[in-house]
Design a protein around this motif. Sequence first.
Motif, PDB file in Angstrom:
ATOM      1  N   VAL A  89      34.328  44.349  40.162  1.00  0.00           N
ATOM      2  CA  VAL A  89      34.083  45.509  41.034  1.00  0.00           C
ATOM      3  C   VAL A  89      32.679  46.067  40.883  1.00  0.00           C
ATOM      4  O   VAL A  89      32.173  46.753  41.774  1.00  0.00           O
ATOM      5  CB  VAL A  89      35.120  46.632  40.785  1.00  0.00           C
ATOM      6  N   THR A  90      32.014  45.802  39.757  1.00  0.00           N
ATOM      7  CA  THR A  90      30.697  46.391  39.520  1.00  0.00           C
ATOM      8  C   THR A  90      29.622  45.776  40.394  1.00  0.00           C
ATOM      9  O   THR A  90      28.566  46.392  40.602  1.00  0.00           O
ATOM     10  CB  THR A  90      30.295  46.235  38.039  1.00  0.00           C
ATOM     11  N   THR A  91      29.848  44.578  40.888  1.00  0.00           N
ATOM     12  CA  THR A  91      28.857  43.917  41.742  1.00  0.00           C
ATOM     13  C   THR A  91      29.389  43.592  43.134  1.00  0.00           C
ATOM     14  O   THR A  91      28.646  43.095  43.972  1.00  0.00           O
ATOM     15  CB  THR A  91      28.374  42.611  41.081  1.00  0.00           C
ATOM     16  N   ALA A  92      30.660  43.889  43.394  1.00  0.00           N
ATOM     17  CA  ALA A  92      31.279  43.512  44.669  1.00  0.00           C
ATOM     18  C   ALA A  92      30.768  44.382  45.806  1.00  0.00           C
ATOM     19  O   ALA A  92      30.633  45.607  45.668  1.00  0.00           O
ATOM     20  CB  ALA A  92      32.796  43.626  44.578  1.00  0.00           C
ATOM     21  N   ALA A  93      30.483  43.755  46.940  1.00  0.00           N
ATOM     22  CA  ALA A  93      30.067  44.506  48.125  1.00  0.00           C
ATOM     23  C   ALA A  93      31.232  45.305  48.702  1.00  0.00           C
ATOM     24  O   ALA A  93      31.024  46.365  49.314  1.00  0.00           O
ATOM     25  CB  ALA A  93      29.514  43.545  49.182  1.00  0.00           C
ATOM     26  N   ARG A  94      32.446  44.811  48.506  1.00  0.00           N
ATOM     27  CA  ARG A  94      33.645  45.470  49.027  1.00  0.00           C
ATOM     28  C   ARG A  94      34.659  45.607  47.877  1.00  0.00           C
ATOM     29  O   ARG A  94      35.649  44.885  47.834  1.00  0.00           O
ATOM     30  CB  ARG A  94      34.249  44.663  50.174  1.00  0.00           C
ATOM     31  N   PRO A  95      34.397  46.513  46.946  1.00  0.00           N
ATOM     32  CA  PRO A  95      35.254  46.587  45.760  1.00  0.00           C
ATOM     33  C   PRO A  95      36.687  46.993  46.049  1.00  0.00           C
ATOM     34  O   PRO A  95      37.566  46.815  45.196  1.00  0.00           O
ATOM     35  CB  PRO A  95      34.546  47.641  44.886  1.00  0.00           C
ATOM     36  N   TRP A  96      36.936  47.560  47.225  1.00  0.00           N
ATOM     37  CA  TRP A  96      38.297  47.954  47.615  1.00  0.00           C
ATOM     38  C   TRP A  96      39.105  46.777  48.182  1.00  0.00           C
ATOM     39  O   TRP A  96      40.281  46.926  48.472  1.00  0.00           O
ATOM     40  CB  TRP A  96      38.245  49.061  48.675  1.00  0.00           C
ATOM     41  N   ASP A  97      38.467  45.625  48.311  1.00  0.00           N
ATOM     42  CA  ASP A  97      39.107  44.511  49.025  1.00  0.00           C
ATOM     43  C   ASP A  97      38.973  43.209  48.240  1.00  0.00           C
ATOM     44  O   ASP A  97      38.315  42.268  48.680  1.00  0.00           O
ATOM     45  CB  ASP A  97      38.465  44.366  50.412  1.00  0.00           C
ATOM     46  N   PRO A  98      39.585  43.125  47.062  1.00  0.00           N
ATOM     47  CA  PRO A  98      39.408  41.941  46.221  1.00  0.00           C
ATOM     48  C   PRO A  98      40.049  40.694  46.813  1.00  0.00           C
ATOM     49  O   PRO A  98      41.091  40.775  47.475  1.00  0.00           O
ATOM     50  CB  PRO A  98      40.107  42.336  44.910  1.00  0.00           C
ATOM     51  N   PRO A  99      39.434  39.528  46.566  1.00  0.00           N
ATOM     52  CA  PRO A  99      40.052  38.259  46.958  1.00  0.00           C
ATOM     53  C   PRO A  99      41.083  37.824  45.924  1.00  0.00           C
ATOM     54  O   PRO A  99      41.311  38.515  44.923  1.00  0.00           O
ATOM     55  CB  PRO A  99      38.850  37.308  46.960  1.00  0.00           C
ATOM     56  N   LEU A 100      41.675  36.671  46.157  1.00  0.00           N
ATOM     57  CA  LEU A 100      42.564  36.068  45.173  1.00  0.00           C
ATOM     58  C   LEU A 100      41.752  35.294  44.142  1.00  0.00           C
ATOM     59  O   LEU A 100      40.692  34.744  44.444  1.00  0.00           O
ATOM     60  CB  LEU A 100      43.534  35.095  45.849  1.00  0.00           C
ATOM     61  N   VAL A 101      42.265  35.228  42.935  1.00  0.00           N
ATOM     62  CA  VAL A 101      41.761  34.268  41.964  1.00  0.00           C
ATOM     63  C   VAL A 101      42.394  32.910  42.271  1.00  0.00           C
ATOM     64  O   VAL A 101      43.329  32.807  43.081  1.00  0.00           O
ATOM     65  CB  VAL A 101      42.079  34.699  40.515  1.00  0.00           C
ATOM     66  N   GLU A 102      41.906  31.867  41.621  1.00  0.00           N
ATOM     67  CA  GLU A 102      42.430  30.525  41.882  1.00  0.00           C
ATOM     68  C   GLU A 102      43.939  30.456  41.640  1.00  0.00           C
ATOM     69  O   GLU A 102      44.675  29.839  42.416  1.00  0.00           O
ATOM     70  CB  GLU A 102      41.717  29.503  40.994  1.00  0.00           C
ATOM     71  N   ALA A 103      44.396  31.112  40.578  1.00  0.00           N
ATOM     72  CA  ALA A 103      45.844  31.104  40.300  1.00  0.00           C
ATOM     73  C   ALA A 103      46.630  31.751  41.434  1.00  0.00           C
ATOM     74  O   ALA A 103      47.774  31.372  41.709  1.00  0.00           O
ATOM     75  CB  ALA A 103      46.126  31.830  38.988  1.00  0.00           C
ATOM     76  N   ASP A 162      53.557  16.892  49.623  1.00  0.00           N
ATOM     77  CA  ASP A 162      53.086  16.196  48.438  1.00  0.00           C
ATOM     78  C   ASP A 162      53.128  17.140  47.245  1.00  0.00           C
ATOM     79  O   ASP A 162      52.389  18.125  47.213  1.00  0.00           O
ATOM     80  CB  ASP A 162      51.651  15.699  48.671  1.00  0.00           C
ATOM     81  N   PRO A 163      53.962  16.874  46.238  1.00  0.00           N
ATOM     82  CA  PRO A 163      54.071  17.790  45.098  1.00  0.00           C
ATOM     83  C   PRO A 163      52.788  17.905  44.290  1.00  0.00           C
ATOM     84  O   PRO A 163      52.639  18.827  43.481  1.00  0.00           O
ATOM     85  CB  PRO A 163      55.207  17.185  44.259  1.00  0.00           C
ATOM     86  N   ASN A 164      51.854  16.977  44.494  1.00  0.00           N
ATOM     87  CA  ASN A 164      50.586  17.045  43.775  1.00  0.00           C
ATOM     88  C   ASN A 164      49.629  18.068  44.385  1.00  0.00           C
ATOM     89  O   ASN A 164      48.636  18.443  43.751  1.00  0.00           O
ATOM     90  CB  ASN A 164      49.917  15.671  43.752  1.00  0.00           C
ATOM     91  N   ASN A 165      49.899  18.497  45.600  1.00  0.00           N
ATOM     92  CA  ASN A 165      49.070  19.525  46.230  1.00  0.00           C
ATOM     93  C   ASN A 165      49.469  20.888  45.695  1.00  0.00           C
ATOM     94  O   ASN A 165      50.618  21.303  45.816  1.00  0.00           O
ATOM     95  CB  ASN A 165      49.248  19.505  47.754  1.00  0.00           C
ATOM     96  N   LEU A 166      48.512  21.604  45.128  1.00  0.00           N
ATOM     97  CA  LEU A 166      48.778  22.938  44.597  1.00  0.00           C
ATOM     98  C   LEU A 166      48.114  24.023  45.422  1.00  0.00           C
ATOM     99  O   LEU A 166      48.383  25.213  45.235  1.00  0.00           O
ATOM    100  CB  LEU A 166      48.315  23.024  43.143  1.00  0.00           C
ATOM    101  N   THR A 167      47.207  23.641  46.322  1.00  0.00           N
ATOM    102  CA  THR A 167      46.617  24.578  47.269  1.00  0.00           C
ATOM    103  C   THR A 167      46.505  23.878  48.619  1.00  0.00           C
ATOM    104  O   THR A 167      46.825  22.689  48.755  1.00  0.00           O
ATOM    105  CB  THR A 167      45.221  25.066  46.838  1.00  0.00           C
ATOM    106  N   ALA A 168      46.004  24.594  49.606  1.00  0.00           N
ATOM    107  CA  ALA A 168      45.918  24.057  50.966  1.00  0.00           C
ATOM    108  C   ALA A 168      44.773  23.080  51.162  1.00  0.00           C
ATOM    109  O   ALA A 168      44.650  22.489  52.235  1.00  0.00           O
ATOM    110  CB  ALA A 168      45.776  25.206  51.956  1.00  0.00           C
ATOM    111  N   ASP A 169      43.935  22.895  50.148  1.00  0.00           N
ATOM    112  CA  ASP A 169      42.815  21.963  50.284  1.00  0.00           C
ATOM    113  C   ASP A 169      43.322  20.568  50.642  1.00  0.00           C
ATOM    114  O   ASP A 169      44.215  20.024  49.989  1.00  0.00           O
ATOM    115  CB  ASP A 169      42.018  21.885  48.976  1.00  0.00           C
ATOM    116  N   ASN A 170      42.756  20.020  51.709  1.00  0.00           N
ATOM    117  CA  ASN A 170      43.048  18.636  52.129  1.00  0.00           C
ATOM    118  C   ASN A 170      44.501  18.410  52.539  1.00  0.00           C
ATOM    119  O   ASN A 170      44.999  17.280  52.493  1.00  0.00           O
ATOM    120  CB  ASN A 170      42.677  17.637  51.018  1.00  0.00           C
ATOM    121  N   VAL A 171      45.191  19.477  52.938  1.00  0.00           N
ATOM    122  CA  VAL A 171      46.567  19.337  53.416  1.00  0.00           C
ATOM    123  C   VAL A 171      46.556  19.272  54.941  1.00  0.00           C
ATOM    124  O   VAL A 171      46.066  20.185  55.612  1.00  0.00           O
ATOM    125  CB  VAL A 171      47.436  20.524  52.949  1.00  0.00           C
TER     126      VAL A 171
END
Length: 273
Positions: free
Chosen positions: A35-49, A97-106
């Motif tokens: 939050v100390t460097t975020a341009a929009r500290p009220w609107d955080p993204p997701l972490v990878e998890a 595909d059970p090996n897919n853990l995110t939407a990348d390349n799906v």
Amino acid sequence: MESSSLESQATQQRHQNVVVMRHGDRMDNFEPLWVTTAARPWDPPLVEAGLVRAFCTGRKIRNQLGFPIHRVFVSPFLRCVQTASQVVSALCALHDDPNNLTADNVAIDPSKIKVSVEYGLCEMLNSQAIRSGLSPKDGKWGFNISELEAILPAGTVDNTVEPVYKELPQWEESVASARARYANIFQALADKYPKENLLLVTHGEGVGVAVSTFLKDTTVYEVDYCAYTELRRSIFEKDQSFTAGNFEVLTHNAKTGIRFASTPVTDDIDEIL
């Protein structure tokens, strides 16, 4: 005649399902200095998890609920839009595909689901939900709907939908007003699309309201990331009109990360936000 009419109506009965889901793991809960460097500290993204959790929850919804999702509505906050993107990709995946853990390349079939941003699903706009000092000083939240739609899977966005809430609530809306807003938007969207099963991606307080509104004398005290509740109601169609029963909450919510008590507790919930 009355008996015949009731029988006719009964043959047209079906169910509408509405799934109300919390977003995934938000950045500021895992990287306190963000939050100390975020341009929009009220609107955080997701972490990878959070991306992984969202995609895997989408796969779970697809494989376990027993009904298709036709339409998705999502809060304009970034963490919710990113969650919806992952979930929709999992729901529309051509190959599970059970090996897919995110939407990348799906690879997906975008014709299966339509997605729209809905202001009525937004976070509670008050200092209980938006951390102290992080709300925009000029009162401008800066949500660019076109940019948010670009995060969603290509071909799934339905930007012809007229939103129920045309703008965000005023800052420092009361908790009671926010809870009433959530209850209203759930009902309004369901009534607007009575022939479709909906997924509503929102915030922890919204998921809590979805349970406590339709499950009498219940207080929700914890909602995990990507937790969801299933609401179901009967729809009776006749000619071009419909009537609907009351929503019921399916009672296995604890298995999907929602914990509640049947006797009211006195403390307000802030950890689920």
